[in-house]
Design a protein around this motif. Structure first.
Motif, short mmCIF file in Angstrom:
data_model
loop_
_atom_site.label_atom_id
_atom_site.label_comp_id
_atom_site.label_asym_id
_atom_site.label_seq_id
_atom_site.Cartn_x
_atom_site.Cartn_y
_atom_site.Cartn_z
N MET A 199 0.83 -1.21 0.00
CA MET A 199 0.00 0.00 0.00
C MET A 199 0.86 1.26 0.00
SD MET A 199 -3.00 -1.13 -0.33
CE MET A 199 -3.90 0.40 -0.10
N PHE A 200 1.97 1.26 0.72
CA PHE A 200 2.88 2.40 0.70
C PHE A 200 3.47 2.60 -0.70
CE2 PHE A 200 3.05 2.29 5.39
CZ PHE A 200 2.97 3.65 5.64
N ASN A 201 3.84 1.50 -1.35
CA ASN A 201 4.42 1.59 -2.69
C ASN A 201 3.43 2.14 -3.71
OD1 ASN A 201 6.90 0.57 -1.85
ND2 ASN A 201 6.38 -1.55 -2.35
N ARG A 202 2.14 1.97 -3.43
CA ARG A 202 1.10 2.42 -4.36
C ARG A 202 0.27 3.55 -3.80
NH1 ARG A 202 -1.56 -3.09 -6.67
NH2 ARG A 202 -2.66 -1.55 -7.93
N ALA A 203 0.86 4.29 -2.85
CA ALA A 203 0.11 5.32 -2.11
C ALA A 203 -0.46 6.41 -3.01
CB ALA A 203 1.01 5.94 -1.05
N LYS A 204 0.20 6.71 -4.13
CA LYS A 204 -0.25 7.79 -5.00
C LYS A 204 -1.33 7.35 -5.99
CE LYS A 204 4.04 10.46 -4.68
NZ LYS A 204 5.14 11.11 -5.45
N GLU A 205 -1.61 6.05 -6.03
CA GLU A 205 -2.66 5.58 -6.93
C GLU A 205 -4.03 5.91 -6.35
OE1 GLU A 205 -2.43 1.49 -8.10
OE2 GLU A 205 -0.25 1.54 -8.32
N VAL A 206 -4.95 6.33 -7.20
CA VAL A 206 -6.31 6.60 -6.75
C VAL A 206 -7.20 5.41 -7.12
CG1 VAL A 206 -6.02 9.09 -6.95
CG2 VAL A 206 -6.85 7.79 -8.91
N GLY A 207 -8.35 5.35 -6.48
CA GLY A 207 -9.28 4.26 -6.78
C GLY A 207 -9.07 3.06 -5.88
N TYR A 208 -9.90 2.04 -6.12
CA TYR A 208 -9.94 0.88 -5.24
C TYR A 208 -9.13 -0.31 -5.74
CZ TYR A 208 -13.80 3.34 -2.95
OH TYR A 208 -14.54 4.26 -2.30
N THR A 209 -8.56 -0.19 -6.93
CA THR A 209 -7.84 -1.33 -7.51
C THR A 209 -6.71 -1.81 -6.61
OG1 THR A 209 -8.37 -0.59 -9.74
CG2 THR A 209 -6.56 -2.15 -9.51
N LYS A 210 -5.98 -0.88 -6.01
CA LYS A 210 -4.84 -1.27 -5.18
C LYS A 210 -5.29 -2.09 -3.96
CE LYS A 210 -4.67 3.26 -2.89
NZ LYS A 210 -3.83 4.48 -2.68
N PHE A 211 -6.47 -1.78 -3.42
CA PHE A 211 -6.98 -2.55 -2.28
C PHE A 211 -7.35 -3.97 -2.71
CE2 PHE A 211 -7.80 1.86 -1.09
CZ PHE A 211 -7.28 1.90 0.19
N THR A 212 -7.98 -4.08 -3.87
CA THR A 212 -8.33 -5.40 -4.39
C THR A 212 -7.08 -6.22 -4.69
OG1 THR A 212 -10.32 -4.46 -5.38
CG2 THR A 212 -9.63 -6.62 -6.17
N ASP A 213 -6.09 -5.58 -5.31
CA ASP A 213 -4.83 -6.27 -5.63
C ASP A 213 -4.13 -6.73 -4.36
OD1 ASP A 213 -5.32 -5.79 -8.28
OD2 ASP A 213 -3.85 -4.17 -8.47
N CYS A 214 -4.15 -5.88 -3.33
CA CYS A 214 -3.51 -6.20 -2.06
C CYS A 214 -4.15 -7.44 -1.43
CB CYS A 214 -3.61 -5.00 -1.13
SG CYS A 214 -2.69 -5.14 0.41
N ALA A 215 -5.48 -7.47 -1.43
CA ALA A 215 -6.20 -8.62 -0.88
C ALA A 215 -5.89 -9.88 -1.68
CB ALA A 215 -7.70 -8.34 -0.87
N LYS A 216 -5.87 -9.73 -3.01
CA LYS A 216 -5.64 -10.89 -3.89
C LYS A 216 -4.25 -11.48 -3.68
CE LYS A 216 -6.79 -13.50 -7.55
NZ LYS A 216 -5.53 -14.18 -7.87
N GLN A 217 -3.23 -10.64 -3.55
CA GLN A 217 -1.88 -11.13 -3.34
C GLN A 217 -1.76 -11.93 -2.05
OE1 GLN A 217 0.52 -7.40 -3.89
NE2 GLN A 217 1.78 -8.75 -5.12
N PHE A 218 -2.38 -11.41 -1.00
CA PHE A 218 -2.28 -12.11 0.28
C PHE A 218 -3.08 -13.41 0.24
CE2 PHE A 218 -2.35 -12.71 4.87
CZ PHE A 218 -1.10 -12.24 5.23
N TYR A 219 -4.24 -13.38 -0.36
CA TYR A 219 -5.05 -14.59 -0.54
C TYR A 219 -4.27 -15.64 -1.32
CZ TYR A 219 -8.57 -17.68 -2.59
OH TYR A 219 -9.26 -18.78 -3.01
N ASP A 220 -3.62 -15.22 -2.41
CA ASP A 220 -2.86 -16.16 -3.23
C ASP A 220 -1.72 -16.80 -2.45
OD1 ASP A 220 -4.47 -15.72 -5.41
OD2 ASP A 220 -3.08 -14.35 -6.42
#
Length: 201
Positions: free
Chosen positions: A79-100
């Motif tokens: 999340m820190f690495n993607r802090a400047k990104e807007v929108g919800y995609t980074k949250f979904t990606d973060c969840a998916k990586q941990f789930y995987d």
């Protein structure tokens, strides 16, 4: 089909210290935040561990046990690495990586491989204790504790440290019936032995 185990607690509650009784050839430490271990015994440790490095280590499975310390930093650093990104995609990606990562443990490691996720906690608005995640959207998409059959809560009163193995209604701690007493010493080697005995590895 390996076993993921969640070890959660406040900073200083004894999560990393619970590794102290393992022998060097028994466990590999995947050290996300590169913290020194809080005891003298030298264990095999990979500092600055990333998702890619963790995946590679678990697929090789040179040890029967691994500890990802502290696993919530995998999400936090993303999340820190993607802090400047807007929108919800980074949250979904973060969840998916941990789930995987959890699914890799279950699907691609040997049956007798146990992977301990050492993880910080947070308190909900109602005061309940749960595993720390990154944002409400992550909680809505991924109930982290639901992916684990064993969730132990680290607690300390400043003098002694313990694992709580079952929920009192305000935590997400849980473990199989008759595996542990309600409270045990924060000794992850003991926990490892009991899990292997229970499942007859």
């Amino acid at each position: 089909m390996g076993i993921p185990v969640l070890i959660m607690g406040e900073s200083g509650s004894g999560k990393s210290a619970s590794l102290r009784n393992f022998e060097p050839d028994e466990i590999g430490i995947l050290n996300v935040a590169s913290k020194p271990l809080p005891f003298r015994r030298k264990l095999t440790k990979l500092d600055n561990a990333t998702y890619k490095q963790i995946d590679k280590a678990l697929q090789k499975a040179e040890f029967k046990a691994y500890a990802i310390d502290d696993s919530q930093y995998l999400m936090a650093f993303e999340m820190f690495n993607r802090a400047k990104e807007v929108g919800y995609t980074k949250f979904t990606d973060c969840a998916k990586q941990f789930y995987d990562l959890i699914q890799l443990v279950i699907r691609d490691t040997p049956e007798d491989c146990i992977v301990y996720f050492l993880h910080h906690i947070e308190r909900t608005e109602s005061g309940n204790i749960k595993a720390k995640t990154q944002g409400k959207m992550l909680d809505n998409q991924l109930t982290l504790e639901g992916l684990f059959s064993i969730v132990l809560l680290c607690e300390t009163d400043g003098k002694t440290h313990k694992f709580v193995t079952q929920s009192d209604g305000f935590t997400t701690a849980k473990s199989p019936m008759e595996m542990f007493d309600f409270e045990i010493d924060n000794d992850l080697k003991f926990v490892d032995t009991k899990i292997r005995e229970y499942y007859e590895f």
